[in-house]
Motif scaffolding. Structure first.
Motif, PDB file in Angstrom:
ATOM      1  N   LEU A   1       0.828  -1.221   0.000  1.00 39.43           N
ATOM      2  CA  LEU A   1       0.000   0.000   0.000  1.00 39.43           C
ATOM      3  C   LEU A   1       0.857   1.264   0.000  1.00 39.43           C
ATOM      4  CD1 LEU A   1      -2.856  -0.917   2.526  1.00 39.43           C
ATOM      5  CD2 LEU A   1      -2.982  -0.844   0.018  1.00 39.43           C
ATOM      6  N   GLY A   2       2.160   1.076  -0.050  1.00 35.84           N
ATOM      7  CA  GLY A   2       3.047   2.238  -0.166  1.00 35.84           C
ATOM      8  C   GLY A   2       3.576   2.759   1.155  1.00 35.84           C
ATOM      9  N   VAL A   3       3.349   2.007   2.231  1.00 39.72           N
ATOM     10  CA  VAL A   3       3.846   2.467   3.532  1.00 39.72           C
ATOM     11  C   VAL A   3       5.343   2.172   3.632  1.00 39.72           C
ATOM     12  CG1 VAL A   3       3.647   2.234   6.040  1.00 39.72           C
ATOM     13  CG2 VAL A   3       1.603   2.041   4.589  1.00 39.72           C
ATOM     14  N   VAL A   4       6.114   3.186   3.965  1.00 42.30           N
ATOM     15  CA  VAL A   4       7.557   2.994   4.140  1.00 42.30           C
ATOM     16  C   VAL A   4       7.970   3.463   5.534  1.00 42.30           C
ATOM     17  CG1 VAL A   4       8.089   3.231   1.679  1.00 42.30           C
ATOM     18  CG2 VAL A   4       8.116   5.256   3.160  1.00 42.30           C
ATOM     19  N   ALA A   5       9.191   3.103   5.919  1.00 41.58           N
ATOM     20  CA  ALA A   5       9.706   3.469   7.247  1.00 41.58           C
ATOM     21  C   ALA A   5       9.556   4.972   7.460  1.00 41.58           C
ATOM     22  CB  ALA A   5      11.163   3.049   7.360  1.00 41.58           C
TER      23      ALA A   5
ATOM     24  N   ASN B   1     -12.309  14.046   6.628  1.00 42.17           N
ATOM     25  CA  ASN B   1     -11.605  15.301   6.917  1.00 42.17           C
ATOM     26  C   ASN B   1     -10.099  15.131   7.020  1.00 42.17           C
ATOM     27  OD1 ASN B   1     -14.077  16.747   7.207  1.00 42.17           O
ATOM     28  ND2 ASN B   1     -14.338  15.683   9.166  1.00 42.17           N
ATOM     29  N   CYS B   2      -9.590  14.020   6.514  1.00 39.19           N
ATOM     30  CA  CYS B   2      -8.160  13.731   6.668  1.00 39.19           C
ATOM     31  C   CYS B   2      -7.518  13.451   5.311  1.00 39.19           C
ATOM     32  CB  CYS B   2      -7.940  12.524   7.575  1.00 39.19           C
ATOM     33  SG  CYS B   2      -8.572  12.745   9.240  1.00 39.19           S
ATOM     34  N   PRO B   3      -7.097  14.500   4.609  1.00 32.77           N
ATOM     35  CA  PRO B   3      -6.529  14.309   3.264  1.00 32.77           C
ATOM     36  C   PRO B   3      -5.259  13.463   3.253  1.00 32.77           C
ATOM     37  CG  PRO B   3      -6.304  16.607   4.013  1.00 32.77           C
ATOM     38  CD  PRO B   3      -7.162  15.907   5.006  1.00 32.77           C
ATOM     39  N   SER B   4      -4.581  13.312   4.401  1.00 27.38           N
ATOM     40  CA  SER B   4      -3.347  12.516   4.407  1.00 27.38           C
ATOM     41  C   SER B   4      -3.615  11.025   4.223  1.00 27.38           C
ATOM     42  CB  SER B   4      -2.577  12.737   5.719  1.00 27.38           C
ATOM     43  OG  SER B   4      -3.315  12.228   6.818  1.00 27.38           O
ATOM     44  N   VAL B   5      -4.843  10.587   4.503  1.00 27.82           N
ATOM     45  CA  VAL B   5      -5.125   9.143   4.485  1.00 27.82           C
ATOM     46  C   VAL B   5      -5.342   8.634   3.058  1.00 27.82           C
ATOM     47  CG1 VAL B   5      -6.729   7.334   5.227  1.00 27.82           C
ATOM     48  CG2 VAL B   5      -6.077   9.159   6.813  1.00 27.82           C
ATOM     49  N   GLU B   6      -4.486   7.696   2.637  1.00 22.63           N
ATOM     50  CA  GLU B   6      -4.596   7.145   1.282  1.00 22.63           C
ATOM     51  C   GLU B   6      -5.353   5.820   1.261  1.00 22.63           C
ATOM     52  OE1 GLU B   6      -0.586   6.939  -0.232  1.00 22.63           O
ATOM     53  OE2 GLU B   6      -0.252   9.074   0.188  1.00 22.63           O
ATOM     54  N   HIS B   7      -5.232   5.058   2.339  1.00 20.07           N
ATOM     55  CA  HIS B   7      -5.868   3.733   2.372  1.00 20.07           C
ATOM     56  C   HIS B   7      -6.444   3.425   3.746  1.00 20.07           C
ATOM     57  CE1 HIS B   7      -3.976   2.793  -1.473  1.00 20.07           C
ATOM     58  NE2 HIS B   7      -2.847   3.275  -0.958  1.00 20.07           N
TER      59      HIS B   7
END
Ligand code: 6R9
Length: 660
Positions: free
Chosen positions: A128-132, A209-215
């Motif tokens: 899902l694109g999560v990195v350290a 209300n949270c634009p940072s959330v991608e998934h």
């Protein structure tokens, strides 16, 4: 049988460890001497209990206080330490988690299972694109996947921010926004009080209300229907299809492991930041030392929710890094009946039980006959955390849960301290009911007066920590100034004026040293009452009330009073069968006022006592005295959003109508 009255300062009962436990204890009295001789060498040895990919160059860097760095240059992976190394050592078939759902469904998860599940989740998060360094919010019921989600983040170096599943969409939004989380892990819901309780709709509302959330990754638990959008992914369609192979990468000892928000007294929650090496060192060591955890034979159960620091340190990281077998329970203690906890203890053969005073007092209220129906014979050690435990509740716990013989460890610590700081050692300390006793080896706690001077034995003041410790918070996420202001500016080098050059951590708790130098916690400093020029702690008056045979639980506040400055107003919950109707109630109130005066002295006699069915508690079970102060001073209620059950305040306020 009524226990002897127990004024905190006159409490003289003392219970040495059972001989058998003392003879075989993981940690003996020598640990104090070793830590005293060389504190950093002591912590270095405890760090050596973990598996490191790269050895540290320096134990502690305190050159830029109050910003600490522990095990500088060291590298390790937290999930590797909690899972892989046990599997590699041939303990993969050992049960890690006996999980029990509220409806009675069960799962048995071995270390090999938990390792596989965590590897899959790590791979799915990576996909899902999560990195350290990314932040992941976790908003879950008490299902094994909650622990897996945390461990998977740790495994790939993502910083998790667990938000308790009882919080509102607004609280969740604030926390996601503060940390700019990229992914949210949740479930359709969980079971509470016999019914499915939805979580996904709250996440939908928050994430809008949270634009940072991608998934958003969703575990299916209740099977109730949920709205679905493009950013949503089912756990069983992603994580459970992912590869079970994953190689854990080592991260720097100071890599951010998690953020956990604590509300404190002001409205804006503080994102407490914990890092990797020091945090795991101390949670792992304290699990071993304070609970005398024996991975081969013990069945450990901590009843906290994973959304609180107790769940982080003493369900996930402490016990798993030690390779322990534990119980994890999804639901409430009275569903479907009030013996549920004791049934679970007997079913799994629980040996170590770690719970909160609020629960113990609730059990007292429900009556002695309930635990009496169960064997509880496997238990060997009891623990308490979250609030001061009144001597009466301590005695009840020992008597009715601990067969009158088990040691109790009353553990003082905070979200900020990351691990237990003050507690008996079960094989060493002769514990006194109501006292957290002694700072653990390697910890320098003290009680100081207004000027920051250490008080002599018999004196009272503020609890402070004089030396940095491995699992200390590193900062408040995104707000170094607030970190310094909140914890380091009251005493010592960070205080304006002549604080000296020592950096002193202010914990915000009142405390006393008794004549033997043992520590008694007296509640939050903000709650201390000033009555006719005398400082009186809420804890002391509450303990005096709870020592009366008709009182199960009490909360005390100082209300503005024209003559005394502040007057003591008490709220008391009667024990199960107590008659409080009409004159019997009046009589009980009169008795209780006299009882407090007799126990603590006339200055502590409450102006007013109200008999109430419930007390307002935070969602982690701490009494919210602020709201009771509103009631006592006839004000309209302040912010009730963190209240566990909002109908409680109506009950209390309507009880007031009776003129009591
Ligand atoms: C672990 C936890 C921290 C505050 C702390 C204090 C109170 C916790 C206690 C205790 C007396 C104990 N507290 N344990 N007071 N005796 N054994 O609860 O963390 O939620 O951050 O709360 O809880 O007032 O300052 P957290």
């Amino acid at each position: 049988m009524s226990e002897a009255l127990a004024n905190l300062l006159n409490e003289t009962r003392q219970f040495p460890p059972p001989a058998e436990l003392a003879a075989d204890a993981n940690v003996t009295a020598e640990a104090y001497a070793e830590a005293e001789a060389d504190r950093l060498a002591f912590w270095e040895r405890q760090a050596g209990r973990l598996a490191w990919a790269r050895q540290w160059d320096q134990v502690l860097d305190w050159s830029n206080p109050p910003f600490a760095k522990w095990f500088v240059g060291g590298q390790l992976n937290v999930a590797y330490n909690c899972l892989d190394r046990h599997v590699e050592a041939g303990r993969g078939d050992k049960v890690a988690i006996h999980w029990e759902g509220e409806p009675g469904d069960t799962r048995t998860i071995t270390y090999a299972d938990l390792h596989r599940m965590t590897c899959q989740a790590a791979n799915a998060l990576t996909d899902l694109g999560v990195v350290a360094g990314d932040r992941v919010a976790i908003y879950m019921p008490m299902v094994p996947e909650a622990a897996v989600a945390m461990l998977a983040c740790a495994r790939i170096g993502a910083t998790h921010s667990v938000v308790f599943g009882g919080f509102s969409a607004e609280s969740l939004t604030n926390r996601i926004q503060d940390a700019s989380a990229k992914v949210v892990i949740t479930a359709d819901g969980g079971y509470r009080r016999g019914k499915p309780s939805a979580l996904k709709p709250t996440v939908d509302e928050a994430v809008a209300n949270c634009p940072s959330v991608e998934h958003v990754l969703v575990v299916r638990r209740t099977g109730e229907s949920v709205d679905w959008s493009q950013r949503d992914h089912w756990w069983h369609e992603t994580v459970e299809q992912a590869s079970t192979e994953h190689t854990a990468e080592a991260f720097d000892a100071e890599h951010p492991l998690f953020i956990l928000y604590t509300s404190g007294t002001t409205a804006r929650p503080k994102g407490i930041l914990h890092t990797t090496g020091g945090y795991l060192t101390q949670t792992s060591y304290t699990s071993h030392a304070v609970f005398d955890l024996k991975p081969e034979t013990d069945v450990y159960w901590c009843t906290a929710d994973i959304g609180w620091v107790t769940g982080h340190s003493y369900i996930v990281y402490g016990p798993l890094s030690n390779g322990a077998t534990q119980v994890m329970y999804e639901g409430t203690p009275d569903t479907p009946h009030k013996g549920r906890f004791w049934e679970i203890v007997d079913r799994y053969g629980v040996t170590i039980l770690y719970t909160a005073p609020t629960l113990i007092r609730t059990m007292m209220k429900w009556g002695d006959d309930i635990p009496a129906e169960y064997s509880l014979s496997t238990l060997r050690l009891l623990g308490s955390v979250g609030e001061p435990i009144n001597p009466e509740a301590w005695m009840w716990y020992r008597q009715h849960v601990g067969r009158g013989e088990l040691p109790i460890v009353d553990t003082w610590w905070q979200t900020e301290t990351g691990s237990i700081m003050i507690s008996p050692l079960p094989g060493v300390t002769a514990a006194k009911p109501g006292s957290a006793m002694t700072p653990l080896p390697g910890i320098s706690a003290d009680v100081v007066d207004d000027q920051g001077q250490s008080v002599p034995n018999g004196g009272g003041g503020y609890l402070v920590l004089r030396e940095p410790w491995p699992s200390m918070l590193r900062t408040i996420w995104g707000d170094d100034n607030r970190f310094i202001e909140t914890y380091w500016s009251r005493f010592g080098a960070g205080a304006s004026g002549t604080g000296g050059d020592e950096w002193i951590y202010f914990a915000g708790d009142g405390a006393k040293k008794d004549d033997d130098g043992h520590v008694w916690l007296l509640g939050r400093v903000d709650d201390v009452m000033l009555v006719s020029g005398h400082n009186i702690s809420t804890t002391e008056v509450e303990s005096a009330l709870v020592s009366h045979p008709s009182v199960a639980e009490a909360a005390v506040v100082g209300a503005t009073d024209p003559t005394a400055g502040q007057a003591i107003v008490a709220f008391a919950i009667p024990r199960g069968s107590t008659d409080i109707s009409g004159e019997a109630g009046e009589q009980l109130i009169a008795d209780l006022r006299n009882h407090v005066a007799k126990t603590l002295g006339p200055i502590a006699k409450p102006r007013q006592i109200m008999l109430v069915p419930e007390l307002p508690k935070t969602r982690s079970g701490k009494i919210m005295r602020r709201l009771l102060r509103d009631v006592a001073e006839n004000r309209s209620l302040g912010d009730v959003t963190t209240l566990q059950d909002s109908s409680v305040m109506e009950l209390i306020a309507s009880g007031m109508g009776g003129g009591k």
